[in-house]
Design a protein around this motif. Sequence first.
Motif, PDB file in Angstrom:
ATOM      1  N   UNK A   1       0.872  -1.180   0.128  1.00 35.60           N
ATOM      2  CA  UNK A   1       0.015  -0.096  -0.200  1.00 35.60           C
ATOM      3  C   UNK A   1       0.918   1.394  -0.060  1.00 35.60           C
ATOM      4  N   UNK A   2       1.975   1.268   0.801  1.00 37.15           N
ATOM      5  CA  UNK A   2       2.835   2.342   1.004  1.00 37.15           C
ATOM      6  C   UNK A   2       3.562   2.679  -0.335  1.00 37.15           C
ATOM      7  N   UNK A   3       3.824   1.462  -1.166  1.00 40.20           N
ATOM      8  CA  UNK A   3       4.488   1.753  -2.437  1.00 40.20           C
ATOM      9  C   UNK A   3       3.165   2.338  -3.219  1.00 40.20           C
ATOM     10  N   UNK A   4       2.240   1.595  -3.366  1.00 45.33           N
ATOM     11  CA  UNK A   4       1.142   2.167  -4.177  1.00 45.33           C
ATOM     12  C   UNK A   4       0.695   3.624  -4.013  1.00 45.33           C
ATOM     13  N   UNK A   5       0.677   4.023  -2.720  1.00 45.16           N
ATOM     14  CA  UNK A   5       0.381   5.296  -2.660  1.00 45.16           C
ATOM     15  C   UNK A   5       1.515   6.323  -2.914  1.00 45.16           C
ATOM     16  N   UNK A   6       2.629   5.656  -3.255  1.00 46.68           N
ATOM     17  CA  UNK A   6       3.724   6.497  -3.589  1.00 46.68           C
ATOM     18  C   UNK A   6       4.432   7.328  -2.390  1.00 46.68           C
ATOM     19  N   UNK A   7       4.379   6.678  -1.114  1.00 44.98           N
ATOM     20  CA  UNK A   7       4.772   6.976   0.088  1.00 44.98           C
ATOM     21  C   UNK A   7       6.343   6.838   0.212  1.00 44.98           C
ATOM     22  N   UNK A   8       6.872   6.027  -0.702  1.00 48.38           N
ATOM     23  CA  UNK A   8       8.474   5.979  -0.666  1.00 48.38           C
ATOM     24  C   UNK A   8       9.147   7.002  -1.815  1.00 48.38           C
ATOM     25  N   UNK A   9       8.259   7.738  -2.557  1.00 51.47           N
ATOM     26  CA  UNK A   9       8.912   8.568  -3.462  1.00 51.47           C
ATOM     27  C   UNK A   9       9.568   9.659  -2.672  1.00 51.47           C
ATOM     28  N   UNK A  10      10.489  10.390  -3.493  1.00 53.55           N
ATOM     29  CA  UNK A  10      11.231  11.636  -2.924  1.00 53.55           C
ATOM     30  C   UNK A  10      10.123  12.532  -2.355  1.00 53.55           C
TER      31      UNK A  10
END
Lengths: 301, 324
Positions: free
Chosen positions: B50-59
Amino acid sequence: MIALLKKYEGLWLFVHSPAAIVAAMVAVLIFLGAVFAPWVALVNPYDLSSFSLFDGLLPPAWQDGSNPKYLLGTDDQGRDMISSILYGARLSLVIGLSALTIAAILGVGLGLAAGYYGGRFDAVVMRIADVQLALPAILTALLIDGIARGILPAAIQQDLRVAVLTLAIALSLWVNFARTARASTFVQMNKEYVQAAIMMGQRPTRVMFVHILPNILGPLLVILTVDLASAILLEATLSFLGIGLPADSPSLGTLIRIGMQFLLSGEWWILWIPTLFLVALVVSINILGDFLRDIFNPRLR
Amino acid sequence: MVYFILKRMVQSVFVMLAVAFLAFSLFRFVGDPITQMTGVETSVADQERLREELGLNDPFVSQFMRFTGDMLKGDFGFSYRTRQPVADMIADRIPATLELGVVALIISLVVGVPAGVYTALKPRGVLTQTILMTTLVGVSIPTFVIGIMLIFIFGVQLGWLPTFGRGGTVQIGSWESSLFTIDGWRALLLPAITLGVYQLTLTMRLVRAEMMEVMRSDYIRFAMARGVPMGRLHYKHALANTMVPVITIIGLQFGGVIAFSIVTESVFQWPGMGLLFLESIRFVDIPVMGVYLVVIAFFFVLVNLVVDLLYVAIDPRLRISDVS
């Protein structure tokens, strides 16, 4: 010498201003009551064993069915109203004064430095102050409170309520101090004594705090009184909204919130007596603040 | 002139960006969005997906850009508490708060300006002293106490007016208005007065100070000497010249009115944005808190832009001097 004259003149004006005298008396009385609450109060509202449910909802002494022991009546738990109010005022004043101290130290420090160094530092501090001014104090305080709720672990939150509340109030009040200190410092910077002190090679901190600060205390003192009223009001408002303190350690605002439940029933004293105390305290501080402003600003007289 | 307005607009955009940044930081750093959105039984792997999907790991910067972009498109995310879109929740509440704020502001102007003029023209009168003393007490009484007092007098003792809610409302498109029914106005009256009292005293003091200043000026003395009728002198010559600072302060205060409506709405259980904000603080509903901030800032910036334009309408000198 001039400062001395001013002091005596202020005293002279004080003696001739009935409103200021009454205000000072009310403020000092409430203040003393709050300081000596543990010795003056009949019961300790935090200590469940010191009051009894059988004494609940007694009206003030001048109404029928009252107990002369409780001069201003009791609440639904049987707590003596006077005791609750004294302890509540104590908490309100502790929070108000500590918040004010933090705000003053932060604001005056930043304001002095901004006025002294000028340039980019000044610009940054004043832009932050502008943004802060655009947000009303109550909103800032609510936000800080909300953030604290999000960050702090639930276990220690109850213990830190007073600290969070104090900090929230302090951070919403520092701007006044900073702006006043900065403006006054600018004026002082052009005076010869400051220029001389700088030329003698004294450290900036020494120039700021030993030379400039004593000469800008007047206007800061006015801000201090006015903001004490604001701090108390802010604390009362937050506690009234149920965001401030928990109900087991009531400040004046919490007492009023609890009293609201009795608005529709006959027990008027549970709501109106704490309210009256809060208003009396704030009104007298404001009158004193107005009086001080007149003294330090002879142009307005 | 065009340059001046453009400059103000650019400034406004920067203010909005700063507030959006604040809201974003709130959202991103106060608590973990993933733990808020998922339940206890969600596995760590699912949480990570979910974290990856929502883009929470992006810069950080690209997250902020996406956040701002979504906001511009009207997508404000979902509430942690109700799982509804925040945009809808806020939009439902905006009419109530705006109507309350505007009526409060009108009350404060309609009473405050004449009172200010009167107290300035008759500084020694008994009525003036009474008004000034009342306002000093009025400023010191907290908003919520004024609200409780009004509820007690007009709601409980006299029983004339309702003490909570909005009364009868009329739906106009998506705008739920209480301005078109008698019942709605009755419900609106007490909260609006409560909210308006502080502004009223402020407006009055300001108008009074400005009027006293203007009345001392040379052109007024000259007009007096020339025999301009007093009414015309006071209202056309003097009052018109006090309007620029008065409008500035009132414009700046409107943000305050909206924010202070938090307290008023709480006392009267008025279903506006302020009440929503209070609930969101109590439940640490960060998305709602953030969006509330952005909406408040937007009103603030908008009002200030309007105030700047009003200057030009009021003060003819500004129309010429746009050389800088």
